[in-house]
Write a protein that holds these residues in place. Structure first.
Motif, PDB file in Angstrom:
ATOM      1  N   LEU A 226       0.832  -1.209   0.000  1.00 39.33           N
ATOM      2  CA  LEU A 226       0.000   0.000   0.000  1.00 39.33           C
ATOM      3  C   LEU A 226       0.862   1.253   0.000  1.00 39.33           C
ATOM      4  O   LEU A 226       0.565   2.228  -0.713  1.00 39.33           O
ATOM      5  CB  LEU A 226      -0.930  -0.007   1.211  1.00 39.33           C
ATOM      6  N   ASP A 227       1.936   1.248   0.773  1.00 39.24           N
ATOM      7  CA  ASP A 227       2.828   2.414   0.818  1.00 39.24           C
ATOM      8  C   ASP A 227       3.434   2.679  -0.556  1.00 39.24           C
ATOM      9  O   ASP A 227       3.508   3.832  -1.005  1.00 39.24           O
ATOM     10  CB  ASP A 227       3.941   2.196   1.844  1.00 39.24           C
TER      11      ASP A 227
ATOM     12  N   LEU B 294       0.644   4.104  -2.925  1.00 39.46           N
ATOM     13  CA  LEU B 294       0.235   5.482  -2.652  1.00 39.46           C
ATOM     14  C   LEU B 294       1.364   6.476  -2.877  1.00 39.46           C
ATOM     15  O   LEU B 294       1.107   7.662  -3.133  1.00 39.46           O
ATOM     16  CB  LEU B 294      -0.300   5.578  -1.224  1.00 39.46           C
TER      17      LEU B 294
ATOM     18  N   ILE C  81      -4.194   8.592  -5.506  1.00 38.17           N
ATOM     19  CA  ILE C  81      -5.441   7.845  -5.290  1.00 38.17           C
ATOM     20  C   ILE C  81      -6.337   8.617  -4.319  1.00 38.17           C
ATOM     21  O   ILE C  81      -5.869   9.199  -3.352  1.00 38.17           O
ATOM     22  CB  ILE C  81      -5.116   6.445  -4.719  1.00 38.17           C
TER      23      ILE C  81
ATOM     24  N   LEU D 105      -9.381   3.979  -1.452  1.00 40.29           N
ATOM     25  CA  LEU D 105      -8.891   2.604  -1.504  1.00 40.29           C
ATOM     26  C   LEU D 105     -10.078   1.653  -1.438  1.00 40.29           C
ATOM     27  O   LEU D 105     -10.898   1.738  -0.524  1.00 40.29           O
ATOM     28  CB  LEU D 105      -7.959   2.322  -0.325  1.00 40.29           C
TER      29      LEU D 105
ATOM     30  N   THR E 201      -2.912   4.996   6.334  1.00 42.15           N
ATOM     31  CA  THR E 201      -2.707   5.664   5.048  1.00 42.15           C
ATOM     32  C   THR E 201      -3.295   7.068   5.000  1.00 42.15           C
ATOM     33  O   THR E 201      -2.842   7.901   4.212  1.00 42.15           O
ATOM     34  CB  THR E 201      -3.332   4.857   3.903  1.00 42.15           C
TER      35      THR E 201
ATOM     36  N   ILE F   7      -6.116   7.588   3.802  1.00 43.86           N
ATOM     37  CA  ILE F   7      -6.938   7.579   2.585  1.00 43.86           C
ATOM     38  C   ILE F   7      -8.303   6.974   2.917  1.00 43.86           C
ATOM     39  O   ILE F   7      -8.378   5.955   3.612  1.00 43.86           O
ATOM     40  CB  ILE F   7      -6.262   6.737   1.481  1.00 43.86           C
TER      41      ILE F   7
END
Length: 213
Positions: A69-70, A73, A78, A81, A99, A101
């Motif tokens: 994920l890191d 992003l 984005i 998610l 995150t 997000i």
């Protein structure tokens, strides 16, 4: 309010242009290497640059770890998610907090009892995706072109926004919206001429059917 439209699994700039021209609100990018719609980070970063401001970019991931994920992003801009694996409510909350997000969790539905699972996720994410359960032994968690019994959702309401997916296509999306009251719809294989190949005419017809409800 107009029904929000998400076209998922876009792979080319032409796909994006077709979706945007037809009034799609969300563009879905798939990061799952077993899917015919999978994008590399480099390809996704380039594709994201073609998405106009105001169109939400959604990243579909499946049981992704923190490092994955890191990396995603850090490379691809984005807005939301979409978690489409077996992520638990605790894992969803962890991803959301880690995150920063917004998160949409997909939940597969085959029978009324499956709806109970939605409540736990609604407490930890911004919205949910109500999808059809994948076939037994299937390798893809979504994008299988399968629908579930939409009457299971009749008269139901939830405290967070939700999106309907699973087997939607131009010929049935209007009926699906009328039966479920879905405020958002998501399509992938239903606007494809072959797995992973989007058809601009089918995208146009899908969006027109939604707007006509």
């Amino acid at each position: 309010m107009p029904v929000r439209i998400k076209i998922c699994g876009l792979r080319t700039a032409q796909d994006v242009a077709a979706a945007v021209a037809c009034g799609a609100d969300d563009i879905g990018l798939v990061f799952f290497d077993r899917s015919p719609r999978h994008l590399t980070l480099d390809d996704a970063a380039e594709l994201a640059l073609t998405v106009p401001v105001g169109i939400r970019k959604v990243a579909l991931t499946v049981d992704a770890d923190d490092a994955t994920l890191d990396a995603l992003l850090a490379r691809v801009p984005i807005d939301l998610l979409q978690l489409h694996g077996h992520e638990t409510p605790d894992r969803v909350q962890e991803i959301r907090q880690g995150t920063g997000i917004p998160v949409m969790k997909a939940v597969g539905i085959a029978e009324a009892a499956d709806l109970d699972e939605l409540d736990a996720y609604m407490a930890v994410c911004e919205q949910v995706l109500v999808d059809a359960k994948p076939p037994r032994g299937g390798v893809l968690p979504g994008g299988n072109g399968l629908a579930f019994d939409w009457t299971l959702l009749e008269g139901r309401s939830w405290p967070v926004p939700w999106m309907l997916a699973g087997g939607l296509r131009p010929s049935n999306v209007a009926e699906a919206i009328r039966l479920t009251g879905a405020p958002q719809v998501d399509v992938s294989s239903g606007v494809e001429s072959a797995p992973g190949v989007k058809d601009p005419d089918m995208i146009r017809d899908f969006c027109a059917a939604v707007r006509g409800v």
